[in-house]
Every structure is written in structure tokens, then in C-alpha cells.
Design a protein around this motif. Structure first.
Motif, PDB file in Angstrom:
ATOM      1  N   UNK A  91       0.822  -1.202   0.000  1.00  0.00           N
ATOM      2  CA  UNK A  91       0.000   0.000   0.000  1.00  0.00           C
ATOM      3  C   UNK A  91       0.848   1.240   0.000  1.00  0.00           C
ATOM      4  N   UNK A  92       0.229   2.358  -0.366  1.00  0.00           N
ATOM      5  CA  UNK A  92       0.985   3.604  -0.470  1.00  0.00           C
ATOM      6  C   UNK A  92       1.328   4.196   0.878  1.00  0.00           C
ATOM      7  N   UNK A  93       0.622   3.799   1.943  1.00  0.00           N
ATOM      8  CA  UNK A  93       0.905   4.322   3.268  1.00  0.00           C
ATOM      9  C   UNK A  93       1.970   3.521   3.960  1.00  0.00           C
ATOM     10  N   UNK A  94       2.319   3.899   5.191  1.00  0.00           N
ATOM     11  CA  UNK A  94       3.347   3.174   5.937  1.00  0.00           C
ATOM     12  C   UNK A  94       2.941   1.753   6.190  1.00  0.00           C
ATOM     13  N   UNK A  95       3.886   0.798   6.099  1.00  0.00           N
ATOM     14  CA  UNK A  95       3.557  -0.589   6.347  1.00  0.00           C
ATOM     15  C   UNK A  95       3.174  -0.799   7.797  1.00  0.00           C
ATOM     16  N   UNK A  96       2.226  -1.686   8.013  1.00  0.00           N
ATOM     17  CA  UNK A  96       1.769  -1.929   9.377  1.00  0.00           C
ATOM     18  C   UNK A  96       2.885  -2.539  10.190  1.00  0.00           C
ATOM     19  N   UNK A  97       3.078  -2.018  11.406  1.00  0.00           N
ATOM     20  CA  UNK A  97       4.153  -2.536  12.233  1.00  0.00           C
ATOM     21  C   UNK A  97       3.856  -3.937  12.709  1.00  0.00           C
ATOM     22  N   UNK A  98       2.590  -4.370  12.607  1.00  0.00           N
ATOM     23  CA  UNK A  98       2.245  -5.713  13.052  1.00  0.00           C
ATOM     24  C   UNK A  98       2.961  -6.774  12.250  1.00  0.00           C
ATOM     25  N   UNK A  99       3.331  -6.455  11.013  1.00  0.00           N
ATOM     26  CA  UNK A  99       4.071  -7.417  10.205  1.00  0.00           C
ATOM     27  C   UNK A  99       5.406  -7.736  10.824  1.00  0.00           C
ATOM     28  N   UNK A 100       5.957  -6.735  11.509  1.00  0.00           N
ATOM     29  CA  UNK A 100       7.260  -6.941  12.124  1.00  0.00           C
ATOM     30  C   UNK A 100       7.154  -7.495  13.524  1.00  0.00           C
TER      31      UNK A 100
ATOM     32  N   UNK B 233      15.447  -4.147   5.805  1.00  0.00           N
ATOM     33  CA  UNK B 233      14.341  -3.295   5.342  1.00  0.00           C
ATOM     34  C   UNK B 233      13.371  -4.119   4.498  1.00  0.00           C
ATOM     35  N   UNK B 234      13.901  -4.916   3.576  1.00  0.00           N
ATOM     36  CA  UNK B 234      13.043  -5.741   2.739  1.00  0.00           C
ATOM     37  C   UNK B 234      12.363  -6.850   3.514  1.00  0.00           C
ATOM     38  N   UNK B 235      13.102  -7.503   4.408  1.00  0.00           N
ATOM     39  CA  UNK B 235      12.552  -8.636   5.153  1.00  0.00           C
ATOM     40  C   UNK B 235      11.441  -8.223   6.116  1.00  0.00           C
ATOM     41  N   UNK B 236      11.584  -7.057   6.729  1.00  0.00           N
ATOM     42  CA  UNK B 236      10.619  -6.635   7.747  1.00  0.00           C
ATOM     43  C   UNK B 236       9.456  -5.855   7.145  1.00  0.00           C
ATOM     44  N   UNK B 237       9.756  -4.848   6.306  1.00  0.00           N
ATOM     45  CA  UNK B 237       8.705  -3.977   5.794  1.00  0.00           C
ATOM     46  C   UNK B 237       8.013  -4.533   4.558  1.00  0.00           C
ATOM     47  N   UNK B 238       8.673  -5.470   3.871  1.00  0.00           N
ATOM     48  CA  UNK B 238       8.157  -6.042   2.617  1.00  0.00           C
ATOM     49  C   UNK B 238       8.017  -4.987   1.521  1.00  0.00           C
ATOM     50  N   UNK B 239       8.779  -3.909   1.641  1.00  0.00           N
ATOM     51  CA  UNK B 239       8.809  -2.891   0.606  1.00  0.00           C
ATOM     52  C   UNK B 239      10.257  -2.618   0.216  1.00  0.00           C
ATOM     53  N   UNK B 240      10.463  -2.190  -1.024  1.00  0.00           N
ATOM     54  CA  UNK B 240      11.820  -1.904  -1.479  1.00  0.00           C
ATOM     55  C   UNK B 240      12.318  -0.612  -0.854  1.00  0.00           C
ATOM     56  N   UNK B 241      13.601  -0.342  -1.034  1.00  0.00           N
ATOM     57  CA  UNK B 241      14.239   0.773  -0.335  1.00  0.00           C
ATOM     58  C   UNK B 241      13.684   2.118  -0.784  1.00  0.00           C
TER      59      UNK B 241
END
Length: 448
Positions: free
Chosen positions: A13-22, A101-109
Motif C-alpha cells: 500500500x501507499x501508506x506506511x507498512x503496518x508494524x504488526x508485520x514486524x 528493510x526488505x525482510x521486515x517492511x516487505x517494501x523496497x528501499x
């Protein structure tokens, strides 16, 4: 470029990734502790995970890197060996942060920078990286063509378009992971620098002393070499590549220990290779006051091992390194631009599902061709492209540090204190080298 990875997940999504994923975990125990309690990888596990890291390390020693190490060794001897020892832990930590960054947020740099620092900051970071990437890509193409011309006796310009077409095919259609493992056997040619260094009978006491004790000469050539060496070692395009590669591999937070081992193995091998290139060129070229102006000059460092076949061995290594690195340069450019604009991206996607991503990738190759067919000296083009990387790198390292130190971004996987210290040491080393270079150039002018 097709890969063996499973189909990509939906775009973030365009917003910040949910911290729950981490932070999500089956108990209230912090996620970092759950990961730490997993069994440490055994010897068989190590053999399974070191491949991708070795590939990244091989891509780090692209034609620009090989040439930069050769130029530095030829003009400074062993005096900059200490920078390799210093940069090895810095490089490992920086690449591990990029992977996390990739492993936790699932988004590219690029996407992470855009979300958490804004479009303007992301645009500056991406623009600087794209300029450095394309200049390196074009210089790599030019060097591949130059060494082919060296062994065939034909003009190098005849080989630029065929090499570019091959790069486009490899990047868009080939299974790059399988291909890169084959190319590593060609890059392994540079292991012959170990033999060449030994056969050149270097002053090992001087070489090893220079590795642990800095020997600084306050000249423009020395500081240009230092920034180029650091720029080709701690190189920005690998930050973007590492983050995106972790997403495609889908290793996730459960594999952070293995990822760290993977990265450490690749980066250590990369810098060990660079060390012997410096020793070989310092012994063969610097000792005889030979400067590197052509590909043939650079190939002379392999003469103690290969004799009259040195230029052929050097050519094979440069071509193999270019085939390995140019797809990484083009893909990291496409990832960074697509992440900035929020386009669909990913090498596992077919072109019709990510048209903008592949358009940027193609444009990067085309601009690289234009750069390669220019009248620029290939040795100077390669060297100064890495100096540019050295100027850009500290900005990106700062952004990486801020991202990976933020609990909002990383949840339970923020940086350890040691990582923070080493990261800021990397920033300080890069900035000091850049300032010293610019001051020396301003007061003494460019070296002849």
C-alpha cells in the motif's frame, strides 16, 4: 527477467507498512527473541544460503570495481590496503540493514524512503543513485567492449550493441539466479589474482602492515583513489538490489540469521579478492612505475600467473563480471525509480504486468549504450563513476540508518547498538574521505 522465485505478492500500500508485520508473534515474547531462539544454521544450512550473498559480492566486483582497485594499486601501491580492512565490517553491516528493510517492511528501499521521509528526499536519493548507476553501467559496457577489442584486434565500438542486446535478454527473459551462478565461474577468474600476487613476490611485510596501519598521503590522487575505492566497495546500487532481492526471495524475518550469514560471506569474499588485486597491481605495476591507461595495462598485473595469456584471462574476467553486474545495475535502477513513483515492479513479473518497471530498465540500458559509445576513456570512465558512488553513498547510508533504527518502521527488528555505531562510523569515514578529496582538488587541482 524470469526467476525461480514464486510469483510476487501484491504491491504494498501507499501508506506506511503496518508494524504488526514486524511484531506479530504467537506469544507476547518479542519477535526478535523468537527469531534469536531458532536453531543456529549448521554446515549444510550454510552451504545452502551462501549462494545469493556470493552473487552479490561478485556483482560488487564488477568491471568498474576491478578497474578501480587496479588503478589504486598501480598509483598508490599498498598504501590504501587499510581501507579494505576498514570497509569490510562497514559493508557487511550496511548490506544487512538493507536486507532487513526488505525482510521486515516487505517494501523496497525507494518506497520505504518515500513513505517515511517524503517524496522530495526520495527523489533526491533516487536521482543520485540513477546517475551513478547509469554512468557505471555505461562504463562497464565500454570496458567489456574494450577487452574484447583487445583480444580480437577490432574496434571496441563494434561490440557495444551486441553486449547490450545480450544484457537486455539476460535481464528481461533469463533466469538470472541460474545464470548468475554460471557467471560466477567466470568471475572466479579473479581468484587468479591470489596466485598472481604470490608469484609477483610482493613485500608481504609491507603489504600486511599497510593493511592494519593507515598510510595517508595528502595528494589529490590519493584521496581520489580513496573515495573511488570506498565507492566501489560500499556501492549504492547494491543497497537497492539487496532490499528488493530479499522481497523476491521471500526470506522474511524468520531467516534474518541466515541472511546475515549469506551477506557476510559474500562481502568478505568480495574484499578478499580486492585485497589481492591491490597486492598484485602494487607489486607488478606500482613497483615498476607503470600507470594504467588502457585495458592492456590493467591486464599486466596477471602476467606473473598467465604470462602472454594475461590479456585473455583478464578479458574473460571482465566480461564475466560485466554479465553478472550490468543486469543488477539496470534492475536496481528500475526498482528505485518504480519505488519512487509507486509503480508495479519486480523481476518475477512479466513485462505486461509491470510496463513502467521494464521501460525504466530498458531506458537505463539505452542511456548506458550512449555513454559507452562516447569518446570517454574507458579506464577514466570506470574510475570516476566509482568516485561518484563514493560521494553519493553517505547520504543513502544515513537514510538506511534512520529507517532501520525506527521502531515505527522496523518493529522489534530495529538496529542493535553495535549496528548503529558501525553504521555511523561508515558515514563518518565516507564523509571525511569526500571532504578531504574535494579540499585537495580545490587546493592542488586534478592529478595529471
Amino acid at each position: 527477467m524470469s526467476t525461480s522465485a514464486p510469483p510476487p505478492a501484491a504491491d504494498p500500500p501507499s501508506g506506511p507498512p503496518a508494524s504488526s508485520a514486524a511484531t506479530a508473534a504467537p506469544t507476547e515474547e518479542p519477535a526478535r527473541e523468537l527469531v534469536a531462539r531458532r536453531p543456529r544454521p549448521g554446515f549444510r544450512d550454510i552451504l545452502k544460503v551462501v549462494g545469493p550473498g556470493i552473487i552479490t559480492g561478485g556483482a560488487d566486483n564488477d568491471p568498474a570495481g576491478i578497474t578501480t582497485y587496479s588503478v589504486v594499486g598501480a598509483q598508490s601501491g599498498y598504501s590504501q590496503n587499510w581501507l579494505l580492512l576498514l570497509s569490510t565490517p562497514l559493508l557487511i553491516v550496511i548490506q544487512q540493514m538493507a536486507a532487513r528493510v526488505g525482510n521486515v517492511t516487505k517494501t523496497d528501499l525507494a518506497t520505504s524512503i518515500r513513505i517515511h521521509f517524503g517524496v522530495k528526499v526520495a527523489a533526491i536519493a533516487v536521482l543520485a543513485t540513477v546517475i551513478a548507476n547509469i554512468s557505471t553501467l555505461g562504463a562497464d559496457l565500454e570496458m567489456m567492449a574494450a577487452v574484447t577489442g583487445l583480444v580480437t584486434g577490432l574496434k571496441f565500438v563494434y561490440f557495444i550493441v551486441p553486449f547490450s542486446a545480450l544484457m537486455a535478454y539476460i535481464t528481461i527473459f533469463a533466469d538470472y539466479r541460474a545464470f548468475s551462478r554460471v557467471m560466477l565461474w567466470l568471475v572466479a577468474v579473479y581468484a587468479t589474482y591470489i596466485v598472481a600476487a604470490v608469484l609477483s613476490h610482493p613485500n608481504w611485510s609491507d603489504a600486511l602492515t599497510s593493511t592494519v596501519i593507515p598510510r595517508i598521503t595528502t595528494t589529490p590522487a590519493y584521496f581520489l583513489g580513496a573515495v573511488g575505492l570506498l565507492g566501489t566497495t560500499i556501492t549504492p546500487y547494491l543497497f537497492f538490489w539487496q532490499t528488493s532481492g530479499e522481497i523476491e526471495e521471500r526470506r522474511g524475518v524468520q531467516s534474518i540469521q541466515r541472511t546475515n550469514l549469506d551477506i557476510a560471506a559474500g562481502m568478505v569474499w568480495s574484499n578478499v579478492t580486492a585485497f589481492f588485486i591491490l597486492v598484485a597491481t602494487g607489486s607488478v605495476l606500482f613497483a615498476h612505475h607503470t600507470t594504467i591507461k588502457t585495458a592492456a595495462d590493467a591486464a599486466k598485473a596477471l602476467e606473473p600467473f598467465a604470462g602472454p595469456y594475461a590479456q585473455y584471462l583478464f578479458a574473460v574476467g571482465i566480461i564475466g563480471a560485466g554479465l553478472l553486474a550490468i543486469p543488477v545495475l539496470a534492475a536496481s535502477t528500475a526498482y528505485s525509480v518504480s519505488g519512487l513513483f509507486g509503480w508495479r515492479r519486480g523481476l518475477p513479473r512479466v513485462a505486461r504486468h509491470a510496463p513502467e518497471f521494464y521501460l525504466v530498465l530498458g531506458i537505463a540500458l539505452l542511456v548506458g549504450i550512449q555513454f559507452a559509445v562516447s569518446d570517454l576513456d574507458p579506464i577514466k570512465a570506470l574510475f570516476y563513476s566509482q568516485v561518484l558512488d563514493g560521494v553519493i553513498a553517505p547520504v543513502l547510508v544515513v537514510l538506511l540508518l534512520l529507517l532501520t533504527s525506527s521502531r515505527k518502521v522496523m518493529g522489534d527488528f530495529t538496529n542493535h547498538r553495535a549496528t548503529v555505531v558501525i553504521g555511523w562510523v561508515a558515514v563518518a569515514v565516507l564523509v571525511v574521505a569526500d571532504v578531504a578529496m574535494f579540499y585537495s582538488l580545490a587546493t592542488n587541482g586534478f592529478p595529471t
